[in-house]
Structures are given as C-alpha cells and as structure tokens.
Write an enzyme that holds these catalytic residues in place. Sequence first.
Site, PDB file in Angstrom:
ATOM      1  N   HIS A 358     -37.624  59.528  66.573  1.00 48.64           N
ATOM      2  CA  HIS A 358     -36.170  59.598  66.437  1.00 48.64           C
ATOM      3  C   HIS A 358     -35.712  60.365  65.206  1.00 48.64           C
ATOM      4  O   HIS A 358     -34.521  60.369  64.905  1.00 48.64           O
ATOM      5  CB  HIS A 358     -35.576  58.187  66.385  1.00 48.64           C
ATOM      6  CG  HIS A 358     -35.527  57.509  67.719  1.00 48.64           C
ATOM      7  ND1 HIS A 358     -34.492  57.661  68.604  1.00 48.64           N
ATOM      8  CD2 HIS A 358     -36.411  56.672  68.327  1.00 48.64           C
ATOM      9  CE1 HIS A 358     -34.705  56.956  69.690  1.00 48.64           C
ATOM     10  NE2 HIS A 358     -35.869  56.345  69.550  1.00 48.64           N
ATOM     11  N   LYS A 546     -20.212  56.558  62.575  1.00 48.29           N
ATOM     12  CA  LYS A 546     -21.667  56.557  62.628  1.00 48.29           C
ATOM     13  C   LYS A 546     -22.166  56.049  61.279  1.00 48.29           C
ATOM     14  O   LYS A 546     -21.390  55.896  60.338  1.00 48.29           O
ATOM     15  CB  LYS A 546     -22.238  57.940  62.934  1.00 48.29           C
ATOM     16  CG  LYS A 546     -21.660  59.058  62.083  1.00 48.29           C
ATOM     17  CD  LYS A 546     -22.130  60.404  62.567  1.00 48.29           C
ATOM     18  CE  LYS A 546     -21.442  60.841  63.839  1.00 48.29           C
ATOM     19  NZ  LYS A 546     -22.259  60.730  65.026  1.00 48.29           N
ATOM     20  N   ARG A 547     -23.431  55.772  61.203  1.00 47.53           N
ATOM     21  CA  ARG A 547     -24.019  55.293  59.950  1.00 47.53           C
ATOM     22  C   ARG A 547     -23.666  56.247  58.811  1.00 47.53           C
ATOM     23  O   ARG A 547     -23.673  57.464  58.981  1.00 47.53           O
ATOM     24  CB  ARG A 547     -25.540  55.202  60.130  1.00 47.53           C
ATOM     25  CG  ARG A 547     -26.320  54.742  58.933  1.00 47.53           C
ATOM     26  CD  ARG A 547     -27.746  54.407  59.361  1.00 47.53           C
ATOM     27  NE  ARG A 547     -28.377  55.512  60.074  1.00 47.53           N
ATOM     28  CZ  ARG A 547     -29.138  56.438  59.494  1.00 47.53           C
ATOM     29  NH1 ARG A 547     -29.336  56.408  58.194  1.00 47.53           N
ATOM     30  NH2 ARG A 547     -29.715  57.391  60.207  1.00 47.53           N
ATOM     31  N   LYS A 552     -25.234  63.068  57.818  1.00 42.50           N
ATOM     32  CA  LYS A 552     -24.193  62.967  58.846  1.00 42.50           C
ATOM     33  C   LYS A 552     -22.860  63.541  58.348  1.00 42.50           C
ATOM     34  O   LYS A 552     -21.935  63.732  59.111  1.00 42.50           O
ATOM     35  CB  LYS A 552     -24.037  61.518  59.304  1.00 42.50           C
ATOM     36  CG  LYS A 552     -25.286  61.016  60.038  1.00 42.50           C
ATOM     37  CD  LYS A 552     -25.151  59.582  60.484  1.00 42.50           C
ATOM     38  CE  LYS A 552     -26.433  59.049  61.115  1.00 42.50           C
ATOM     39  NZ  LYS A 552     -26.689  59.570  62.466  1.00 42.50           N
ATOM     40  N   THR A 654     -25.771  59.426  70.106  1.00 40.93           N
ATOM     41  CA  THR A 654     -25.251  58.911  71.382  1.00 40.93           C
ATOM     42  C   THR A 654     -23.744  58.670  71.283  1.00 40.93           C
ATOM     43  O   THR A 654     -23.065  58.633  72.301  1.00 40.93           O
ATOM     44  CB  THR A 654     -25.953  57.606  71.807  1.00 40.93           C
ATOM     45  OG1 THR A 654     -25.889  56.663  70.736  1.00 40.93           O
ATOM     46  CG2 THR A 654     -27.400  57.873  72.184  1.00 40.93           C
ATOM     47  N   LYS A 658     -20.510  59.045  74.107  1.00 38.69           N
ATOM     48  CA  LYS A 658     -19.498  58.022  74.408  1.00 38.69           C
ATOM     49  C   LYS A 658     -18.093  58.598  74.266  1.00 38.69           C
ATOM     50  O   LYS A 658     -17.216  58.363  75.115  1.00 38.69           O
ATOM     51  CB  LYS A 658     -19.680  56.823  73.474  1.00 38.69           C
ATOM     52  CG  LYS A 658     -20.995  56.094  73.649  1.00 38.69           C
ATOM     53  CD  LYS A 658     -21.311  55.196  72.451  1.00 38.69           C
ATOM     54  CE  LYS A 658     -22.766  54.778  72.480  1.00 38.69           C
ATOM     55  NZ  LYS A 658     -23.240  54.231  71.189  1.00 38.69           N
TER      56      LYS A 658
END
Length: 814
Positions: A358, A546-547, A552, A654, A658
């Site tokens: 991952h 998100k985290r 990110k 993911t 969504k």
Amino acid sequence: MPTTIFNKDTIKQSIINKVQRHNGVTLGEASNLQLYKAVTETIRDQMMQKWMISRHARHEAKGKRVYYLSIEYLLGRLMDCNLINLASKGVYKEALDELGIDMSKLMSEEPEPALGNGGLGRLAACFMDSLASEQLPAMGCTIRYEYGLFRQKLIDGQQVEMPDNWLRNGNVWEQPAFEDACIISFGGRIEEAEENGRKVFRTVDADVIEAVPYDMPVVGYENNCVNTLRTWSARAVESFNLRAFGDGNHLGASESKGLAEVINKVLYPEDRHYEGKSLRLKQQYFMVSATLQYALKQFKKYYGNNFDILPDKAVFHINDTHPALAIPEMMRLLIDQEGLSWEMAERITSRCMAYTNHTVMAEALEKWPVDMMKNILPRIFMILEELNKRVCERLFLSYPDQWERIGHMAIIGYGQVHMANLCVAMCYSVNGVSQLHGKILCDSTFHDYYLLNPRKFSAITNGITHRRWLLSANPGLTGLLKETIGDGFTKDAAKLTDLIPYADDAAFREKFDQVKKQNKERLAKLIMDRQGIKIDPDFIFDTQSKRLHEYKRQLLNALHINVLFNRIVDDPNFTMPPRLFLFGAKAAPGYWLAKQIIRYINELAKKIDEHPRARTMLKIVYIENYDVSTAEVLIPATEISEQLSTAGKEASGTGNMKFMMNGAVTLGTMDGANVEIYEQVGQENIYIFGMRSDTVDQLRREGSYRPWSIVENNAEIRKVMNQWQSGWILPNEPYVMNAIRGSLLEGDVADPYFVLKDFGSYSMANMRIMDDYQNRDKWLKMAVLNTATSGFFSSDRTIREYNEKVWRIQKLEG
C-alpha cells in the site's frame, strides 16, 4: 433446516419482546439506547439465521477460503448497511413507524467501531462487504481494539487526543467464540533437542497470554452468503494469582492481567519509544498467530494432517506489511507443532500467502530492529534468519557477487528485519492498488525482485462499496437514479453508465442539482449541531478529507486559501464565487508538524471570519473527529474533491472514488487512482494539475530543486511566507509557522513533497474550476458524468479481480 420468517409483524413482536425481557420496561418507557439494542438484536437474529445457513454451505462445499489479515478495519456504523444488504430496510422502517420509533434516532445511538483509522481500514471493510456480496467464502481477521486510535477534539484550533471508548455499552453485532481461544507466547528462550531423529525447538520461560475471538457477521447484498469478521482480544491465562494476593502482594496478584490487556488497548500505539514500538510488534504477532492457529485447527478438522493441500483450501492475504509475521509463524506452526520438514513447510507457506503493498514511501515500508525481534519473538527470529539465509543464497544465483543489491533485497540487513522484502520473497502474489502504483512497484520499489519473477506481480485498482457510499450515504441521489435508470446499479455498479445520456438532459440535471443542495443543507445542520458553526449552503463546498500527512499536501490547499485571502484584502475589486473549504483529518499523535498544519488551518479560518469582506467569499471549517459517519454526510454534499498528493506518493486512494460517485468533480494530481478516474471520466470532466510522477522522480534524483527560487519569483507566495515569519498567524508562538516555513525552505531536503513547485499549476487549475462552476449547465453535466462513470470503482469489481488473479476461490451458490 428450520428458519424464522422476518416480516413486519414478527419484527414488531421481536422488538417488543426484547425490550421487555432484557430491560423490564414497556416500549413507551424504553430509552433510545434500549430501543436501539432491541432493534439491532432483531436484525442480528435475521443475520444469524443466514450465517448458520452460509456456514453449513461452506462446510459442505469444502472449497478454498480467504483469510484477510488486516491490522485495521474501519467499519462505520453497521445498522443501515446491514438492513440494505438484507433487503429489509423498508420492512423495518414500516414496523418501526407503526411502533412509533424514529429509525434515524436509533441509528445515531450506534457507536462507530474503533477498529480502524484511514484508507487501509476502510478498504478492508469494503472488501469484506464485497466478498460476501460476491459469495466468496472469507474471514476477515484483526484485533478487537478497546479504544481504537483516538477521538479528536479541537481546542484553540489544536488537535487534542481523547480516548474513544466505543465498547462502553457493548457491541451488539459480535459474539464471542471462546472455543477457539488459543495461547500466544512472547519472549523466553529457545531450547533445542532431538526427538525421533529430528531436531525440535521449544520455547521456555515465555510470557503467555490467551487470544479470544469475537465474531461479527458480514452479510452479502441480497444473497445467503454471510462471512465473518473475527476480532481477537487478549486476556491473561491466569487473571488472578490467589497465592500472591494471600501473601500480601495485592497489586502483583493481577500483574499478568495488565500485561495481556495492553495488547488490544489501542490501534497504532505511539512508536517513538522502545515500549511503543515493541507493543506494535506484539500486536502484529498476536493477530497473525491467533488467526493461523485457528485456521490450521479448522483445516485439520476436515482434512487431517494432509498439509500438502492446505494451499488449495486456504489463502492468507497480507494487507500491507503489518500482518507479515504470518509467514514465519506459519513456518513455526508447520515445523514445530505439526512436525513437517523445513522444505515442506516453506513450500506450503509460500503457496498460501499473498501480499498487497500500500505504499512506495521508504519510511512506511515496515522494518523492525533485529534485537527487538530476537527478544520478543526468539523462535520467529530464528526462522527469519534461516529464511534470510536461503533467500540470499537463491538471490546469489541470479545476482552473483552483487552484494549491495542482495543486501537491498534481503529479509534481514543492516540491523533491521525488512517486512516488505519478507513478503515479496515469500508470497506467491504481490500486487499494487492502482495501475500507476503497480508500475512503480515493478519499475522501482521491488524492481530487482520483479526481474526474477514478473508473473508474481500485478496491479489491482482499489474500489469502494457503492452500497454504503451511495445507497446508504446518499438516499436522495439513489432514489433519483432508481427513478431514472432503474435499480440494476444497486446490484451491479457498472450499470451506472446507463446514466451517461442524462448528462445532456436539462430536467435531470436540475433534479441532480436539487439533491446536491439538500445534501449541502444536511451537512450544514450537522456542522451546526456538532461544532456550532453556521455555513451557507449557497457557497461552493470544496473538501479535502484524508489522513493529515505532508505528502497528502493539506498545506498546499491552505497556502492557496491564504493567497486568496490576501487577494481579497489587497484588491477591493477582486471577487470570486463564495467558497467553503472543508477539512477532515486526524494527525498521528506524535507527528508534530502535521498537528501544526491543523493549527495553521484553524488560525487561518479565524482570520477569514474576522474580515468583513473576506468572509463573504471564503470560509474554512475543520471538521472535528472526522469518521465514517461524518464522511457519509460530507461526501454527498461535496462539489469539489481535493486530491493533492505528490505524484507517485499515493498508492491509490479511495476517498477520490467516493466523492466521484456522489457527483463531486476532482481537482487533483496524476497520482494513484486519480489516473484511472481521469481515464474513466475523460479529461474534460476532471481538473488535473502538477508534475507527473516521472518528473518528480527526476527532480529528486538530480537534486536540482530550489524552492527559494519559486518564492523569489512569486510575489503572492513571498507575501504568505513573510506573514508566517512576522507572527501574523500566531503572534505569541512564531516558532510554529517558522517550523512550517522551514519545512518548505530550509535544510538539505527542503519542500520534500514539492508544495511550492506545484503551487502555480494548482492555482491555475483553481481559476479554471471557478470559471466553469459559474456555467451551471457545464458544471452539472460534469458532475453527472462523474457519477455515471464511477461504477468501475466498485469494490465488487476489485474483489472479482483479486479472485481471478490471486485467490481462485469457488463461489458459494444460493
């Protein structure tokens, strides 16, 4: 076998009976919590009946089963999705209405299982739903965390971690399986002996605890397949030492109980110190050892000691490296417990283990200090040493005298046990989770292993379960879709493409827009109820959830908002469509810089709110304690989906799927599954910015990137940097913003995730997106096409690919 009929009348009677028998009160006297338990226990009875039938069918079929090993499962609330999968939501709603019970209030009573944190756990939860819906026999395996990660509070704009006691009122969906409890050992020493002409190893003087399983049914969508999510809880073998208590050692009498309970207290214990890191290692071994002991017990029950056929009956899927100790543990069980030779145990193990990677980030490829592994798991370390010796011997045949290359590929090297290398060397299948990610694994991360066996490697793009993220989370859109294209998409998400022609239908676009407005109003109510913040549903809803991690790039988003604020303040003629920026993220407790980025975002929100002109065009809301239930309200309300990871860093994502499924338009880099979203929806219906992964790699290799040059040439960025340095954001704590500024401009590896490098491209993409948003016909057509082309990203498709390429399990019929 006899079964109970669940219709409106039997459901009503069951609820009334349970309220009376379990609580001694009438329906009118019962609290919401008591009513919730009565209703969910009735739903559970219906699931248990299917579970029994499914278990019988699986045993009769004697086929292969996948054990999906994942350190986390981010399930979300289960009541609504269980009713959807049972095709019973309508009849329960009717029964509850007649009893005068508000179903929505009951659902809010349900705690979120604190068994996961982010994308890894949410993916595992989607996979369990899809495995059952595709009628593939499976058991998910994890730890029954008592407190999970943490409950996030925002105090003065700063993240504060609080315990998440989700089991306070029990978990109605689980049942213990005490008959499958087993013993797990840590520490001790290894004694070697000879028995019947073979060398044997025994662990003595070890600390032992008991692993006790709690099982939760996972029901498939409108079928009779019910799989199991097994969560392991630790307890002391001897919870109370009566002799020690009698001798006056009152605290010591329960010492072993405390040692056992710490194993499943929290998800991801802080690992900045030895104790936290060693606890993580113990957790991982605890989970895999318990699971493998159970799996072998089940195998022997039906097939005796014919272990040669174990790979035909079971596959153990390692979801990221956290469960990688399953490999040496299977070796230990087959050799030490079952008496197999090393060669046979290795052959069997390598044929029944599969691995999903991952991450390509070197710091996230898990490694353990040799001394720690040796002390905590001495027998496992012996097996790892022997595995490493044999793997390196084989590598030497392919790469003679290339010691540095072999060292890079070794299981043990440079004082560390390399878990990713262990998985790649020993598993029969290795896959990435998007096409770009799979390519990077083959071209870079595991390139030397790929050259030896290309057929072992594959790329299987992640997916999401549309049953939760569309049918449950967005009932308004689901109803409109059923009315427009029928309900075939509820079973087969690929049929969402039937919606494509309606993107050109003005009447449908208007209805689609009305659903979005209703979802925005629903989110506005949630934020007001939870945080007391009023938001205007007429603003554009722009979300990054998100985290919180530097790669990110929430910082890129915040930097751009800061620039927009300055434009408004500095130019009285500057205008823009009013835009609400929504953030939802937790930072790891020990990740100081990430926590300061949260603080910066919240302080910037205050600056905007204080400015009379800026607040008419800009607003920031940082959603506290972002979780699955919040996401189910946030995602359907979102219009712009921010997917900003540095190209080549996000394996898949993911959340992007969504948002797309719910009609949000993606603003993102060509990273992870964004690449495939781009391919599905078309370049005119997505906003791509920033460097591609090959350019990022080239810049990193050359070492030629100079972020200072960007600051010098961009007045808007320079102004923000000066604001940070001047104490404009935090006048009493200037070191905070200086630290963030320093991460971008100072040190040998300044701006490691190219925030400043991609800023110009990001800013231009934002301008395009704002121009297009004001053309409502164009924007709504884009939004509709995003929903219409999202079916490819169903986790049902993902699971079918895993089964075709990796597992090869037979479906259960019926």
